[in-house]
Design a protein around this motif. Structure first.
Motif, PDB file in Angstrom:
ATOM      1  N   TRP A 100       0.865  -1.187   0.000  1.00  0.00           N
ATOM      2  CA  TRP A 100       0.000   0.000   0.000  1.00  0.00           C
ATOM      3  C   TRP A 100       0.897   1.232   0.000  1.00  0.00           C
ATOM      4  O   TRP A 100       2.058   1.183   0.425  1.00  0.00           O
ATOM      5  N   THR A 101       0.375   2.316  -0.520  1.00  0.00           N
ATOM      6  CA  THR A 101       1.199   3.496  -0.754  1.00  0.00           C
ATOM      7  C   THR A 101       0.423   4.781  -0.475  1.00  0.00           C
ATOM      8  O   THR A 101      -0.789   4.781  -0.335  1.00  0.00           O
ATOM      9  N   VAL A 102       1.171   5.869  -0.445  1.00  0.00           N
ATOM     10  CA  VAL A 102       0.617   7.221  -0.490  1.00  0.00           C
ATOM     11  C   VAL A 102       1.020   7.814  -1.830  1.00  0.00           C
ATOM     12  O   VAL A 102       2.186   7.714  -2.241  1.00  0.00           O
ATOM     13  N   SER A 103       0.065   8.414  -2.536  1.00  0.00           N
ATOM     14  CA  SER A 103       0.339   8.968  -3.857  1.00  0.00           C
ATOM     15  C   SER A 103      -0.103  10.427  -3.919  1.00  0.00           C
ATOM     16  O   SER A 103      -1.271  10.738  -3.654  1.00  0.00           O
ATOM     17  N   ILE A 104       0.835  11.302  -4.276  1.00  0.00           N
ATOM     18  CA  ILE A 104       0.553  12.737  -4.382  1.00  0.00           C
ATOM     19  C   ILE A 104       1.091  13.245  -5.713  1.00  0.00           C
ATOM     20  O   ILE A 104       2.305  13.190  -5.965  1.00  0.00           O
ATOM     21  N   GLY A 105       0.207  13.712  -6.579  1.00  0.00           N
ATOM     22  CA  GLY A 105       0.603  14.267  -7.862  1.00  0.00           C
ATOM     23  C   GLY A 105       0.137  15.699  -7.986  1.00  0.00           C
ATOM     24  O   GLY A 105      -0.782  16.137  -7.284  1.00  0.00           O
ATOM     25  N   LEU A 106       0.763  16.431  -8.896  1.00  0.00           N
ATOM     26  CA  LEU A 106       0.393  17.826  -9.136  1.00  0.00           C
ATOM     27  C   LEU A 106       0.224  18.058 -10.622  1.00  0.00           C
ATOM     28  O   LEU A 106       1.109  17.738 -11.430  1.00  0.00           O
ATOM     29  N   GLU A 107      -0.919  18.641 -10.970  1.00  0.00           N
ATOM     30  CA  GLU A 107      -1.239  18.976 -12.350  1.00  0.00           C
ATOM     31  C   GLU A 107      -1.313  20.497 -12.478  1.00  0.00           C
ATOM     32  O   GLU A 107      -1.896  21.177 -11.624  1.00  0.00           O
ATOM     33  N   HIS A 108      -0.711  21.021 -13.550  1.00  0.00           N
ATOM     34  CA  HIS A 108      -0.785  22.464 -13.817  1.00  0.00           C
ATOM     35  C   HIS A 108      -1.343  22.682 -15.208  1.00  0.00           C
ATOM     36  O   HIS A 108      -0.725  22.296 -16.198  1.00  0.00           O
ATOM     37  N   ARG A 109      -2.510  23.254 -15.279  1.00  0.00           N
ATOM     38  CA  ARG A 109      -3.189  23.521 -16.549  1.00  0.00           C
ATOM     39  C   ARG A 109      -3.232  22.272 -17.441  1.00  0.00           C
ATOM     40  O   ARG A 109      -2.930  22.320 -18.631  1.00  0.00           O
ATOM     41  N   GLY A 110      -3.595  21.146 -16.832  1.00  0.00           N
ATOM     42  CA  GLY A 110      -3.752  19.910 -17.571  1.00  0.00           C
ATOM     43  C   GLY A 110      -2.490  19.100 -17.777  1.00  0.00           C
ATOM     44  O   GLY A 110      -2.541  18.028 -18.383  1.00  0.00           O
ATOM     45  N   MET A 111      -1.352  19.554 -17.258  1.00  0.00           N
ATOM     46  CA  MET A 111      -0.081  18.847 -17.422  1.00  0.00           C
ATOM     47  C   MET A 111       0.445  18.387 -16.060  1.00  0.00           C
ATOM     48  O   MET A 111       0.520  19.191 -15.118  1.00  0.00           O
ATOM     49  N   LEU A 112       0.788  17.111 -15.960  1.00  0.00           N
ATOM     50  CA  LEU A 112       1.367  16.606 -14.719  1.00  0.00           C
ATOM     51  C   LEU A 112       2.804  17.111 -14.592  1.00  0.00           C
ATOM     52  O   LEU A 112       3.613  16.944 -15.511  1.00  0.00           O
ATOM     53  N   VAL A 113       3.115  17.721 -13.439  1.00  0.00           N
ATOM     54  CA  VAL A 113       4.414  18.382 -13.297  1.00  0.00           C
ATOM     55  C   VAL A 113       5.237  17.904 -12.105  1.00  0.00           C
ATOM     56  O   VAL A 113       6.454  18.125 -12.064  1.00  0.00           O
ATOM     57  N   ALA A 114       4.617  17.273 -11.125  1.00  0.00           N
ATOM     58  CA  ALA A 114       5.362  16.781  -9.961  1.00  0.00           C
ATOM     59  C   ALA A 114       4.582  15.634  -9.341  1.00  0.00           C
ATOM     60  O   ALA A 114       3.355  15.572  -9.443  1.00  0.00           O
TER      61      ALA A 114
END
Length: 267
Positions: A100-114
């Motif tokens: 099991w995991t923790v998942s954190i993503g960041l999207e900027h104006r429709g683009m995944l960036v981090a």
């Protein structure tokens, strides 16, 4: 460009690690309840999400959040969108199955960036920033070099409620199991993508995934040299439920196999 997202990537890592430590404190001490048929949630999921949401709001007050639990939806007028699964693999967690995991993503104006994926039981951290490459525990992460599907280990994100879509699921399982190094079902889509990014498997697919399951992992796979599309090999859309990810060289063959399996299941 890599420099632009470094602070955001580090924030994702830091907050994912803190949430992971919180989850470890709950591991083996909580009971699950159903929020829908065969769809579990625990107090640990909720506590992790609240922690993550609070930390993100403190650090980035102008950003918005899309998260799995408690009906959290993003403000469409804000261009920076954090996409969070506070505990990917809740069924595993509830049964003390150690994936099991923790998942954190960041999207900027429709683009995944981090993005960051953290596995608390092993202390393993995968992360990436757009244009900055992917790492696992601070070391460069790269996909495998397998060049034919017959040389591949494949991971699957089958839905928890398997029955309503059984013909298609079984067709995919059968096709990907035939003439390959077999198929694994881990119970955590984020884990599958992290494994792909660091060479632990060569292909992963899913038919009923959510944005929070995959946002961080999609970026990490891409930055590790992999390829991500729809299950049929078409353009990828984070907000559609199907995904096919691979190391790259086997992608077209894997997509063709998926198309054949789905066609056979419908005939």
């Amino acid at each position: 460009m890599a420099e632009d997202y470094r602070e955001l990537r580090q924030a994702a890592e830091r907050i994912a690690r803190e949430a992971g430590e919180l989850l470890l404190g709950h591991y083996g001490r909580v009971e699950a309840r159903e929020k829908g048929p065969s769809d579990l949630v625990t107090e640990a999921d909720l506590a992790s999400q609240r922690l993550i949401a609070g930390r993100l709001a403190e650090a980035f007050p102008g950003h918005t959040l899309l998260a799995e639990e408690e009906g959290v939806t993003p403000d469409p007028d804000r261009p920076w969108r954090w996409i969070v699964d506070p505990l990917d693999g809740t069924v595993n967690f509830a049964h003390r199955y150690p994936i099991w995991t923790v998942s954190i993503g960041l999207e900027h104006r429709g683009m995944l960036v981090a993005g960051a994926i953290y596995a608390p039981l092993t202390g393993t951290m995968w992360s990436a920033g757009l244009g900055g490459g992917a790492t696992v525990d601070g070391q460069p992460a790269r996909v495998s070099t397998a060049d034919r599907l017959r040389n591949c280990l494949i991971s699957a994100a089958f839905p928890t409620r398997f029955g309503p879509d059984a013909p298609r699921q079984l067709a995919l399982m059968g096709r990907y199991s035939d003439g390959t190094h077999s198929v694994r079902r881990s119970g955590s889509t984020a884990w599958n993508l992290a494994q792909l990014a660091s060479g632990g498997c060569d292909v992963t697919f899913g038919t009923h995934v959510n944005p929070w399951d995959v946002a961080a992992g999609v970026l990490i796979v891409r930055e590790a040299g992999g390829r991500v599309t729809g299950l049929d090999g078409g353009e990828y859309d984070l907000y559609r439920p199907e995904i096919l990810a691979s190391n790259g060289p086997v992608h077209d063959e894997a997509a063709q196999a998926a198309r054949e399996a789905i066609a056979a299941s419908a005939s």
